[in-house]
Enzyme design. Structure first.
Site, PDB file in Angstrom:
ATOM      1  CG  ASP A 203     -11.835   5.996  -5.876  1.00  0.00           C
ATOM      2  OD1 ASP A 203     -12.286   7.076  -6.304  1.00  0.00           O
ATOM      3  OD2 ASP A 203     -12.556   5.070  -5.454  1.00  0.00           O
ATOM      4  CD  GLU A 261       9.503  -0.398  -2.779  1.00  0.00           C
ATOM      5  OE1 GLU A 261       9.271  -0.947  -3.879  1.00  0.00           O
ATOM      6  OE2 GLU A 261       9.055  -0.819  -1.701  1.00  0.00           O
TER       7      GLU A 261
END
Length: 535
Positions: A203, A261
């Site tokens: 957002d 990751e």
């Protein structure tokens, strides 16, 4: 990601779900996670490859979930973490990825971080939000305006300072200049990634960083002001110091580093202001994977030039960016209303869906778009959105695109709930309910399913390049080339019939919408019609 393998999200159809309004299973009138799980087969039948869930976190709901009070839990009215885990498992079992909203630019004022930060200028979280002293006369620190109207500062009598809020007073802005804040937010991402989510929609991703000197925003030059700007005072500023800063690239890189990751994950951002900064925040191996601007979802014209300009001017310089394409979401009036008006236009809805699914980018389709739902014209007493509260009756806010999904035309609550829905469902939505359209081979839903399947069957539409051809009037013509096939897409966006001279050597139609007649290398297209041909 294995060498040479295309990322799953490139060209994918992502279906946005607004959880409060999708399906309620406990009769309280508010949608829940179990309701989403219940309707996964519907999403799978549509052909969507991923769902994007708007916020379902605990929240006082001043901004309906975009004011988060606990980043690592589920709102009680929507279920539990166990419900979420089961939803992810069930979605993955159907081959559907799960993307969740993350609102990291600000929190609710009820978040424990802010509750501690507001106590004093010297507590451990004192600098976790954007605090500033008043001017000598007690007025606000600078001229920044809230996106929802009024000054973007609120006075706190305990700290005797102002705090910054880009949106509501109840949504204090996090301070991304503080490394502890950034680390905490990155751990929020890891929390959900560890639970199996496939990515995030970020957002207001353009607004993580602010100017630490609190420099005033300059005015938008008079010659650049358009109708939408005059309608809303905050748009009369150039938001270059409260957001949209070059340094915001650093925050996007931090997010991408966390995503890397994990295997095969996606982060895309919402960039609602200064779209010229888009390429600094998304695309390439270090920034967000992709994102979207408001070029299409704020458009009311349905002019061919709008679509052509987006690719040829906005995106052309961004060589590393595979874009998102979207006409609709939970913040803007529905496209059939913006582009057609009235209480629905199924012909226009089919045309818009076909165009959406043939443009280059991963598709973001908002719930109800596949039904051709129009905007709902709500009465004052039904308004829940604070933006609607502010501007009613001239602007009714965002509730009109957030009303509940109509699943069954004749069932109580239109099959959304057994109780009273949190927003009303009008009759002109009930006649477009899922059960009605599922039984009609000529419905918007049937067309949406066909168009999604067509896109998935043609690699040029999913991954190919896009090039626009000159055409007169309301005709939009472009080619999609790549992955071993070449297609030409011809759409008549207008309300009158039109003709188009095809390039020599154009092959046979592979997809038609509406009345299209071909005579050798000439096409006659009825209003709101289109055709895709091999070349």
């Amino acid at each position: 990601m294995a060498a040479g393998k295309t990322e799953w999200w490139k060209g994918a159809v992502i279906y946005q779900i607004y959880p409060r309004s999708f399906r309620d299973t406990n009769g309280d009138g508010v949608g829940d996670l179990k309701g989403i799980e219940e309707k996964l087969d519907y999403v799978a039948a549509l052909g969507a490859e991923a769902i994007w869930l708007s916020p379902f976190y605990p929240s006082p709901n001043r901004d309906f979930g975009y004011d988060v009070s606990d980043y690592c839990n589920v709102a009680p009215e929507m279920g539990t973490l166990a419900d979420f885990d089961r939803l992810v498992k069930e979605a993955h079992g159907r081959g559907i990825k799960v993307i969740v909203d993350q609102v990291l630019a600000h929190t609710s004022e009820r978040h424990p971080w802010f509750q501690e930060s507001q106590l004093s200028p010297s507590n451990p979280k004192a600098d976790w939000y954007v605090w500033a002293d008043a001017k000598e006369d007690g007025t606000v620190p600078n001229n920044w305006l809230s996106a929802f109207g009024g000054q973007a500062w609120a006075w706190n009598p305990v700290r005797r300072q102002y705090y910054h809020h880009k949106f509501l007073k109840s949504q204090p802005k996090l301070n991304f200049h503080n490394e502890e804040v950034v680390d905490a937010c990155m751990n929020v991402l890891r929390f959900w990634l560890d639970r199996g989510v496939d990515g995030f929609r970020l957002d207001v991703a353009n607004a993580y960083l602010h100017d630490a000197k609190l420099t005033d925003n300059p005015p938008l030059p008079m010659e650049k002001r358009e109708f939408m700007d005059w309608a809303h005072a905050p748009r009369l500023q150039q938001h270059i110091h409260d957001s949209n800063m070059p340094e915001n690239e650093w925050a996007m890189k931090r997010v991408r580093k966390v995503l890397d990751e994990y295997d095969d994950r996606l982060a895309f951002g919402e960039f609602s202001e200064r779209p010229e900064m888009f390429g600094l925040y998304a695309g390439g191996p270090e920034r967000l994977h992709t994102g979207y601007t408001f070029d299409f979802i704020e458009d009311w014209s349905f002019e061919p030039s709008v679509f052509r300009a987006y690719y040829e001017k906005r995106l052309a310089p961004l060589k590393d960016l595979f874009p998102c394409v979207t006409f609709s979401n939970h913040d803007v009036p529905r496209p059939v209303t913006r582009w057609g008006g009235g209480q629905g236009d199924d012909t226009l809805a089919k045309l818009a869906l076909t165009l959406l699914l043939t443009l280059k980018g991963n598709v973001l389709m908002y719930q109800g778009e596949e039904l051709g739902l129009p905007e709902v014209d709500l009465d004052w007493d039904d308004i829940r959105d604070p933006v609607g509260d502010l501007y009613y009756p001239w602007m009714k806010g965002r509730d009109g695109c957030r009303t509940p999904m109509p699943w069954e035309a004749k069932a109580p609550g239109a099959g959304f709930t057994s109780g009273k829905p949190w927003l009303p469902i009008p009759d002109y939505h009930k006649v477009r309910a899922v059960d009605v359209q599922a039984a009609d081979e000529s419905s918007v839903l049937a067309h949406a399913r066909e168009a999604v399947a067509f896109r998935k069957a043609h690699p040029a539409l999913r991954l190919g390049e896009i090039s626009f051809l000159d055409a007169d009037g309301k005709l939009l013509v472009f080619t999609r080339e790549g992955e071993g096939e070449n297609l030409i897409c011809v759409f008549n966006l207008g309300a009158e019939a039109a003709s188009y001279a095809l390039p020599k050597g154009t092959g046979e139609p592979v997809f038609e919408l509406g009345k299209v007649k071909r005579e050798e290398n000439s096409l006659s297209l009825a209003a709101r019609s289109g055709v895709i041909l091999q070349t």
